[in-house]
Scaffold this active site. Structure first.
Site, short mmCIF file in Angstrom:
data_model
loop_
_atom_site.label_atom_id
_atom_site.label_comp_id
_atom_site.label_asym_id
_atom_site.label_seq_id
_atom_site.Cartn_x
_atom_site.Cartn_y
_atom_site.Cartn_z
N GLU A 156 0.89 -1.13 -0.15
CA GLU A 156 -0.17 0.40 0.50
C GLU A 156 1.11 1.33 -0.25
OE1 GLU A 156 -0.56 -2.80 2.09
OE2 GLU A 156 -2.81 -3.47 1.51
N HIS A 162 -12.59 -5.87 9.32
CA HIS A 162 -13.31 -4.96 6.96
C HIS A 162 -14.07 -4.68 7.68
CE1 HIS A 162 -10.02 -8.64 6.36
NE2 HIS A 162 -10.13 -8.40 5.24
#
Ligand SMILES: Cc1ncc(C[n+]2csc(CCOP(=O)(O)OP(=O)(O)O)c2C)c(N)n1
Length: 672
Positions: free
Chosen positions: A410, A477
């Site tokens: 990322e 999540h």
């Protein structure tokens, strides 16, 4: 002693290398005097390491980007950055490269093809990947060089950037200045391997080790590597062995360094040795050396005197605020059909029923068609179409160059997005789940957000963030993390709640030259209830404007994302006469719309899915209390999720979410 091999370089080249090498040394000697006199406040010395900065810069073409660090004055001088402007920069004067907003070497200058560091070591390595990627996509045969210290190479960013460059075969030289220490920490407390070149095989890239104090070896190696990389793009790890002859910075001292090391390395001084070599070979005379030094010293002395006479900055708040975002010519917005605040109207009135997910995909595809310089990057977004299938079919239409599967890096990918913008491109980076943005946090809050203010370079990057709870996906999540970014000057935050808004705001976010965090609620993606007629042609909505969802007079409900739908459902079911405002943009948020509503109803409740403490509701409630106090008939209420991580069990998750609490809170407010 250093052995120099001048190969078939002309005397002219050898002397020009000398001039370039001695210049940063003379500047540093002057800075040390000024420091002792109290005329400058701090100095990070590169004495002993100049051959690397200078040899590298002289070996590259002038328009090849270099990303140097705090000891690389020689990069700036060898690129002919004017000394006076450099000294203004160091003194924090208006005439410096960053208008007094940044310290010493923390700035970039596209004119000189240099992108300076931020304080966070490792953060520029991924940016070099992006610059190199732009060169590849634009079919330019150019090399990019990025510097790291041996200490900085312990950062995770180092691994991510090298890995990404290797997988994508990017033309980057990762230059490690191995000077044996990271501040006071010697190499044996920093890493276990013997030498950096041993890492080459691990990354699948060539690795070369050279004597960093030998300017000819540096110059020759980088010239040859660059020539070869231009023809056959690939990353190379270049380890330059050297030594830092002074402290980390002048005030921090060198007590931790054994004297033998200084004695040994002082014999390997890069300037003195090269000077002696040129004298021994009769390439230069003592007189010529004296003339060169005299002329450089004159430049330095005059520059210092000029800058000392420059007035100090008089702060102008309006200018400072205006420079946080790159300004774009404002386009007037108006309502169009069912859309509010449209800046670019759709070419026709044709519509198609779309779910939230379809509308995002449609907006993204049309943005790809509109902006040929837009590159999409994310995990599994190419052939697989992304885990939410937003980019399904994109590879076929736009090719693998512009629709890029990324390794799980990322930070490097967000950095690469910034690098692409430095080369005039646009980037969309998809987080697989908004939660994973924490692994790229530094790039967003320190590189993307601060770049324009620091040195006028915009970061044209949209970060797509599939967010939110309600699907039993557990604490990693399901998070709402928009508030992490709300406090960061330089970012924009967009969070649509309907298909039409999602399409028009995504296209607007991509058009916007500033970094935009674009939140997409996962529960809304495939909700059939939300399906609506969306204009099929390209259009844009105004960033920063709320949407009036419902007109009412008893209470103002200020919300966004899933909260909009919770509120609508509840007030419709109970027939409550509520004004509902969907903020749509959280940064900057629409103060005018909120104030107008509260002044009308006299009661306000802010509802969001994010946890309560420190949520965006806190800022909005404070603003209402401050600016609408005399219109209020009751305290401002905030309703948010419980201050716990998001639980996995669906019953626990429903208890965590504010849906039921909102009903109670609203009732209390109405009855106040
Ligand atoms: C991410 C991060 N952590 C800590 C620091 C503080 N810091 C500044 S310089 C330095 C040592 C760097 O060593 P190295 O990379 O070997 O470069 P050198 O100073 O030796 O040139 C440290 C720890 C920082 N700038 N960035």
């Amino acid at each position: 002693m250093i052995h120099f091999n001048s190969k078939n370089y002309s005397n002219e080249t050898l002397v020009s290398l000398y001039k370039a090498l001695v210049f940063p040394r003379l500047i540093e000697e002057k800075m040390l005097i000024l420091l002792r006199q109290g005329q400058i406040s701090k100095w990070f010395s590169g004495i002993g390491q100049e051959a690397i900065s200078v040899g590298c810069t002289m070996a590259l073409e002038p328009d090849e980007y270099i990303l140097p660090l705090h000891r690389n004055l020689g990069v700036f001088t060898s690129r002919n950055a004017p000394f006076t402007k450099l000294f203004s920069q160091w003194q924090g004067k208006l005439n410096g490269f960053s208008k007094g907003r940044e310290r010493s070497f923390h700035f970039g200058t596209n004119q000189h093809h240099i992108v300076g560091m931020i304080s966070h070591l490792g953060a520029m390595l991924g940016v070099a990947d992006g610059i190199a990627l732009a060169n590849v996509l634009q079919q330019k045969q150019k090399v990019t060089v990025v510097f790291s210290g041996d200490g900085g190479a312990s950062e995770g960013d180092f691994h991510e950037a090298l890995n990404t460059a290797a997988v994508w075969q990017l033309p980057v030289i990762f230059l490690i200045e191995n000077n044996g220490y990271g501040l006071s920490t010697p190499s044996n407390e920093q890493f276990k391997f013997k030498q950096f070149i041993d890492k080459g095989i691990g990354y699948g890239m060539e690795a070369v080790q050279i004597d960093g104090n030998n300017i000819l070896e540096v110059y020759d190696t980088i010239s040859n590597l660059a020539a070869s990389i231009r023809l056959k793009p690939r990353p190379v790890l270049l380890e330059c062995i050297t030594f830092r002859m002074r402290g980390h910075e002048e005030a921090s001292g060198t007590k931790y360094v054994p004297q033998e090391l200084f004695d040994m390395w002082s014999k390997k001084d890069p300037v003195a040795n090269y000077e002696q070599f040129l004298l021994d070979k009769n390439i230069i005379t003592q007189e010529e050396i004296a003339t060169i030094k005299q002329s450089l010293k004159k430049t330095i002395d005059e520059g210092v005197a000029d800058v000392m006479n420059e007035p100090d900055i008089t702060p102008d708040t309006a200018t400072e605020i205006a420079d946080v975002y790159m300004q774009v010519e404002p386009t007037a917005s108006s309502d169009y059909g069912h859309l509010q605040h449209v800046t670019v109207k759709p070419a026709t009135d044709a519509t198609k029923n779309m779910r939230y997910v379809d509308a995002i995909s449609d907006g993204l595809r049309q943005s790809m068609e509109k902006h040929s310089n837009l590159v999409l990057m994310g995990q599994d977004i190419a052939e697989y179409g992304g885990v939410f299938k937003i980019t399904q079919g994109f590879v076929e239409q736009f090719g693998k160059g512009r629709v890029r599967n990324t390794p799980l890096c990322e930070s490097a990918i967000l950095g690469a997005g910034y690098g692409l913008s430095i080369k005039g491109m646009k980037a969309m980076v998809e987080m697989q789940f908004a939660d994973f943005v924490s692994c790229g946090f530094n790039q967003i809050v320190n590189n993307l957000a601060k770049s324009y203010y620091r040195w006028g370079q915009n970061a044209d990057v949209v970060v797509r963030m599939p967010t939110g709870a309600g699907v039993g996906a557990g604490p990693f999540h399901s998070q709402s993390n928009e508030a992490w970014f709300f406090h960061v000057a330089g970012l924009k935050i967009v969070y649509p709640s309907t298909p039409s808004d999602a399409k028009g705001l995504l296209t607007a976010a991509i058009s916007d030259p500033n970094p935009v965090m674009f939140f997409e609620h996962k529960v809304l993606y495939r909700s059939v209830e939300l399906e609506e007629a969306v204009y099929t042609d390209y259009y844009e909505l105004e960033i920063g404007k709320a949407r009036k969802v419902r007109n009412g007079s008893d209470v103002s409900i200020i919300t966004y994302g899933a909260g909009v739908h919770w509120a609508v459902k509840h007030v419709t079911a109970l027939g409550i006469d509520a004004d509902i405002i969907d903020l749509r943009t959280l940064l900057p948020w629409d103060k005018e719309a909120v104030e107008a509503s509260v002044k009308k109803t006299g009661k306000a409740i802010v509802l969001h899915e994010d946890t309560l403490t420190g949520g965006i509701g806190a800022e909005i409630a404070a603003h209402i209390a401050e600016h609408c106090f005399k219109y209020l008939d009751a305290p401002v209420i905030r309703t948010g999720s419980l201050d716990t991580p998001v639980p996995f069990n669906m019953k626990l998750e429903q208890n965590f979410l504010p849906i039921e609490r909102f009903k109670t809170d609203l009732n209390k407010l109405l009855n106040f």
